[in-house]
Motif scaffolding. Structure first.
Motif, PDB file in Angstrom:
ATOM      1  N   ARG A 145       8.329  28.051   4.120  1.00 14.20           N
ATOM      2  CA  ARG A 145       7.385  27.199   3.397  1.00 14.20           C
ATOM      3  C   ARG A 145       8.119  26.166   2.542  1.00 14.20           C
ATOM      4  N   ASN A 146       9.242  26.552   1.950  1.00 11.62           N
ATOM      5  CA  ASN A 146      10.017  25.591   1.155  1.00 11.62           C
ATOM      6  C   ASN A 146      10.555  24.458   2.017  1.00 11.62           C
ATOM      7  N   PHE A 147      10.946  24.771   3.247  1.00 11.13           N
ATOM      8  CA  PHE A 147      11.426  23.723   4.150  1.00 11.13           C
ATOM      9  C   PHE A 147      10.322  22.716   4.465  1.00 11.13           C
ATOM     10  N   LEU A 148       9.135  23.221   4.788  1.00 10.21           N
ATOM     11  CA  LEU A 148       8.038  22.325   5.159  1.00 10.21           C
ATOM     12  C   LEU A 148       7.552  21.504   3.973  1.00 10.21           C
ATOM     13  N   GLU A 149       7.544  22.106   2.793  1.00  8.81           N
ATOM     14  CA  GLU A 149       7.020  21.403   1.624  1.00  8.81           C
ATOM     15  C   GLU A 149       8.091  20.633   0.863  1.00  8.81           C
ATOM     16  N   GLY A 150       9.340  20.864   1.173  1.00  2.37           N
ATOM     17  CA  GLY A 150      10.412  20.178   0.458  1.00  2.37           C
ATOM     18  C   GLY A 150      11.241  19.278   1.350  1.00  2.37           C
ATOM     19  N   ASP A 151      12.145  19.883   2.122  1.00  2.00           N
ATOM     20  CA  ASP A 151      13.069  19.095   2.950  1.00  2.00           C
ATOM     21  C   ASP A 151      12.333  18.228   3.959  1.00  2.00           C
ATOM     22  N   TRP A 152      11.300  18.789   4.597  1.00  2.00           N
ATOM     23  CA  TRP A 152      10.624  18.007   5.636  1.00  2.00           C
ATOM     24  C   TRP A 152       9.862  16.827   5.040  1.00  2.00           C
ATOM     25  N   ARG A 153       9.287  16.981   3.881  1.00  2.00           N
ATOM     26  CA  ARG A 153       8.606  15.856   3.236  1.00  2.00           C
ATOM     27  C   ARG A 153       9.585  14.746   2.899  1.00  2.00           C
ATOM     28  N   THR A 154      10.765  15.127   2.448  1.00  2.00           N
ATOM     29  CA  THR A 154      11.794  14.114   2.162  1.00  2.00           C
ATOM     30  C   THR A 154      12.215  13.387   3.434  1.00  2.00           C
ATOM     31  N   ILE A 155      12.406  14.152   4.512  1.00  2.00           N
ATOM     32  CA  ILE A 155      12.779  13.528   5.788  1.00  2.00           C
ATOM     33  C   ILE A 155      11.680  12.591   6.268  1.00  2.00           C
ATOM     34  N   SER A 156      10.424  13.033   6.175  1.00  3.76           N
ATOM     35  CA  SER A 156       9.307  12.186   6.620  1.00  3.76           C
ATOM     36  C   SER A 156       9.219  10.907   5.800  1.00  3.76           C
ATOM     37  N   LYS A 157       9.448  11.005   4.501  1.00  2.00           N
ATOM     38  CA  LYS A 157       9.403   9.813   3.649  1.00  2.00           C
ATOM     39  C   LYS A 157      10.493   8.817   4.049  1.00  2.00           C
ATOM     40  N   GLU A 158      11.711   9.301   4.251  1.00  3.49           N
ATOM     41  CA  GLU A 158      12.807   8.401   4.620  1.00  3.49           C
ATOM     42  C   GLU A 158      12.603   7.825   6.026  1.00  3.49           C
ATOM     43  N   ARG A 159      11.971   8.585   6.905  1.00  7.28           N
ATOM     44  CA  ARG A 159      11.694   8.052   8.244  1.00  7.28           C
ATOM     45  C   ARG A 159      10.659   6.933   8.180  1.00  7.28           C
ATOM     46  N   ARG A 160       9.665   7.069   7.323  1.00  5.35           N
ATOM     47  CA  ARG A 160       8.681   5.982   7.163  1.00  5.35           C
ATOM     48  C   ARG A 160       9.348   4.729   6.608  1.00  5.35           C
ATOM     49  N   ILE A 161      10.247   4.917   5.650  1.00  2.00           N
ATOM     50  CA  ILE A 161      10.964   3.749   5.105  1.00  2.00           C
ATOM     51  C   ILE A 161      11.808   3.098   6.190  1.00  2.00           C
ATOM     52  N   LEU A 162      12.471   3.928   7.008  1.00  2.00           N
ATOM     53  CA  LEU A 162      13.283   3.386   8.104  1.00  2.00           C
ATOM     54  C   LEU A 162      12.415   2.623   9.102  1.00  2.00           C
ATOM     55  N   GLN A 163      11.236   3.135   9.382  1.00  5.18           N
ATOM     56  CA  GLN A 163      10.326   2.431  10.290  1.00  5.18           C
ATOM     57  C   GLN A 163       9.931   1.071   9.736  1.00  5.18           C
ATOM     58  N   ASN A 164       9.663   0.996   8.433  1.00  3.48           N
ATOM     59  CA  ASN A 164       9.325  -0.290   7.811  1.00  3.48           C
ATOM     60  C   ASN A 164      10.518  -1.249   7.837  1.00  3.48           C
ATOM     61  N   ARG A 165      11.708  -0.718   7.603  1.00  2.00           N
ATOM     62  CA  ARG A 165      12.901  -1.572   7.653  1.00  2.00           C
ATOM     63  C   ARG A 165      13.121  -2.101   9.074  1.00  2.00           C
ATOM     64  N   ARG A 166      12.833  -1.301  10.043  1.00  3.18           N
ATOM     65  CA  ARG A 166      12.992  -1.773  11.426  1.00  3.18           C
ATOM     66  C   ARG A 166      11.976  -2.854  11.765  1.00  3.18           C
ATOM     67  N   LEU A 167      10.735  -2.682  11.315  1.00  2.00           N
ATOM     68  CA  LEU A 167       9.725  -3.710  11.549  1.00  2.00           C
ATOM     69  C   LEU A 167      10.110  -5.013  10.864  1.00  2.00           C
ATOM     70  N   ASP A 168      10.631  -4.909   9.628  1.00  2.00           N
ATOM     71  CA  ASP A 168      11.082  -6.129   8.929  1.00  2.00           C
ATOM     72  C   ASP A 168      12.225  -6.793   9.694  1.00  2.00           C
ATOM     73  N   LEU A 169      13.150  -5.971  10.200  1.00  2.00           N
ATOM     74  CA  LEU A 169      14.292  -6.523  10.939  1.00  2.00           C
ATOM     75  C   LEU A 169      13.829  -7.222  12.213  1.00  2.00           C
ATOM     76  N   ASP A 170      12.941  -6.587  12.953  1.00  2.00           N
ATOM     77  CA  ASP A 170      12.467  -7.200  14.197  1.00  2.00           C
ATOM     78  C   ASP A 170      11.624  -8.437  13.921  1.00  2.00           C
ATOM     79  N   ALA A 171      10.874  -8.445  12.814  1.00  2.00           N
ATOM     80  CA  ALA A 171      10.103  -9.638  12.454  1.00  2.00           C
ATOM     81  C   ALA A 171      11.035 -10.800  12.104  1.00  2.00           C
ATOM     82  N   CYS A 172      12.118 -10.518  11.400  1.00  2.00           N
ATOM     83  CA  CYS A 172      13.103 -11.573  11.077  1.00  2.00           C
ATOM     84  C   CYS A 172      13.771 -12.082  12.348  1.00  2.00           C
TER      85      CYS A 172
END
Length: 408
Positions: A145-172
């Motif tokens: 439960r700690n993995f799903l509520e802690g580490d995985w949430r952090t990974i999901s947050k950073e993956r969303r940021i990476l997705q936004n950075r990729r969209l910005d890069l491709d738009a540029c």
């Protein structure tokens, strides 16, 4: 409220640009920056770890607490950060009912005595179940439960940021590509005719404007590329940490198996002890019932003839004398007569039997058994019907019928 219109407009512009880029990618009208194969493997491994961890967590919760209402109640208490109230296990509740029934029927009656013995064993089984659930929750469920509520949430947050950075890069990249195409078009059709100087001035001015636009797009591309690379490295480090998560979950899994093994070993030992208690008291109960009836309708027990043993397929040895049993008085004569080490098997009619479970001999008159082994069995007159004489090579002793599968 401090309302920054410029920031709001900038965020809206970024969101619109990302939405446009995402839509065009889905429609196949825009190029997409692809991640390297190792990064994609890390992403797939992380997703698989998350999915299987959720399934294992949910099913383990069902195993430990089959009642869905109780699981919902525990979930609410956990979310409200309150202590879950202690709940009586099914075994403990059954033990309570059996004890109350024994007191109602009479604790001195054969039925009451047996209810008390079985109820005590059920209470011990319920306590062992409670300890197992507590141990499994702390050592196994909590880390998952700690993995799903802690580490995985952090990974999901950073993956969303990476997705936004990729969209910005491709738009540029798309803006730079359009700016260069427009600059090349403006530079390819200038009008140098002296009769049309105005068109030449306009063409030169447009070319200069597109040159500035290209420089601006290149600058934005460098910035977005740097941000994308930095975010990709952060996400990569988090994804590589999944290996450490697997190691931690492996250790927790070993602890869960150890707790479960101890729990089932305790249950087996409790039931084995109960079976021995019931087996040793069953003869006293039935013989006591027989003697009580005989005293009211027959001469004294010494003159009473013993009860006839029910006919079985196992032959009895007719040469062994039968000694009646008196409740509360040790029958040493009967014990010496029925000593398995001093009797011989009948000339014919012995049967083979397969041992179903391991059995530890309580004394020298019993024969220890190992599961799946084959032994020879036969009965003696006056023996408890729940016991037989078993032989294995030169070893001989009493064995419980419930542990055997008699073969034809």
């Amino acid at each position: 409220m401090d309302f920054n219109v410029k920031k709001l407009a900038s965020d809206a512009g970024v969101f619109f640009s990302r939405a446009m880029q995402f839509t065009e990618e889905k429609l196949g009208q825009a190029e997409k920056t692809e991640l390297d194969a190792h990064f994609e493997n890390l992403l797939a491994r992380a997703d698989s770890t998350k999915n299987w961890t959720e399934k294992i967590l949910r099913q383990t919760e069902v195993l430990l607490q089959p009642n869905p209402s109780a699981r919902v109640e525990e979930f609410l208490y956990e979310k409200l950060d309150r202590k879950v109230p202690s709940r009586v296990t099914n075994g403990e509740l059954l033990a309570q009912y059996m004890t109350e029934a024994a007191n109602d029927f009479g604790p001195g009656t054969p039925y009451g005595k047996t209810l008390i013995k079985v109820g005590e064993t059920q209470r011990r089984l319920g306590a062992a179940e409670r300890d197992f659930i507590h141990s499994a929750s702390i050592n196994f469920l909590t880390p998952l439960r700690n993995f799903l509520e802690g580490d995985w949430r952090t990974i999901s947050k950073e993956r969303r940021i990476l997705q936004n950075r990729r969209l910005d890069l491709d738009a540029c990249k798309a803006r730079l590509k359009k700016a260069k195409a427009a600059e090349a078009k403006a530079a390819a059709v200038p009008d140098f005719q002296e009769t049309r100087p105005r068109n030449y001035v306009l063409s030169a001015s447009a070319s200069a404007l597109w040159s500035d636009e290209v420089e601006k797009a290149e600058h934005e591309l460098r910035l977005t590329q740097t941000e994308f690379d930095r975010q990709a490295e952060v996400t990569r480090l988090l994804l590589e940490g999944i290996s450490s998560t697997h190691v931690n979950h492996l250790r927790c899994l070993h602890e869960f198996v150890e707790s479960q093994t101890n729990y089932y070993a305790q249950c087996y030992q409790y039931m084995l002890d109960l079976q021995k208690q019931l087996g040793s008291s069953k003869g006293e109960i039935f013989s006591g019932t027989f003697v009580g009836n005989a005293e009211s309708t027959s001469p004294p027990p010494a003159a009473a003839s013993p009860p006839a043993v029910a006919a079985t397929t196992l032959p009895a040895v007719p040469t062994i004398p039968v000694v009646p049993t008196i409740v509360g008085v040790p029958n040493t004569v009967a014990e010496s007569v029925l000593n398995p080490n001093e009797v011989k098997p009948p000339a014919s009619g012995t049967r083979k039997a397969r041992v179903l479970y391991d059995y530890e001999a309580a004394d020298s008159t019993e024969l220890a058994l190992l599961a799946d082994e084959m032994i020879t069995v036969y009965s003696l007159p006056g023996m408890d019907p729940d016991w037989l004489i078993g032989e294995r090579g030169n070893q001989k002793g009493k064995v419980p019928v419930t542990y055997l599968e008699l073969l034809s």
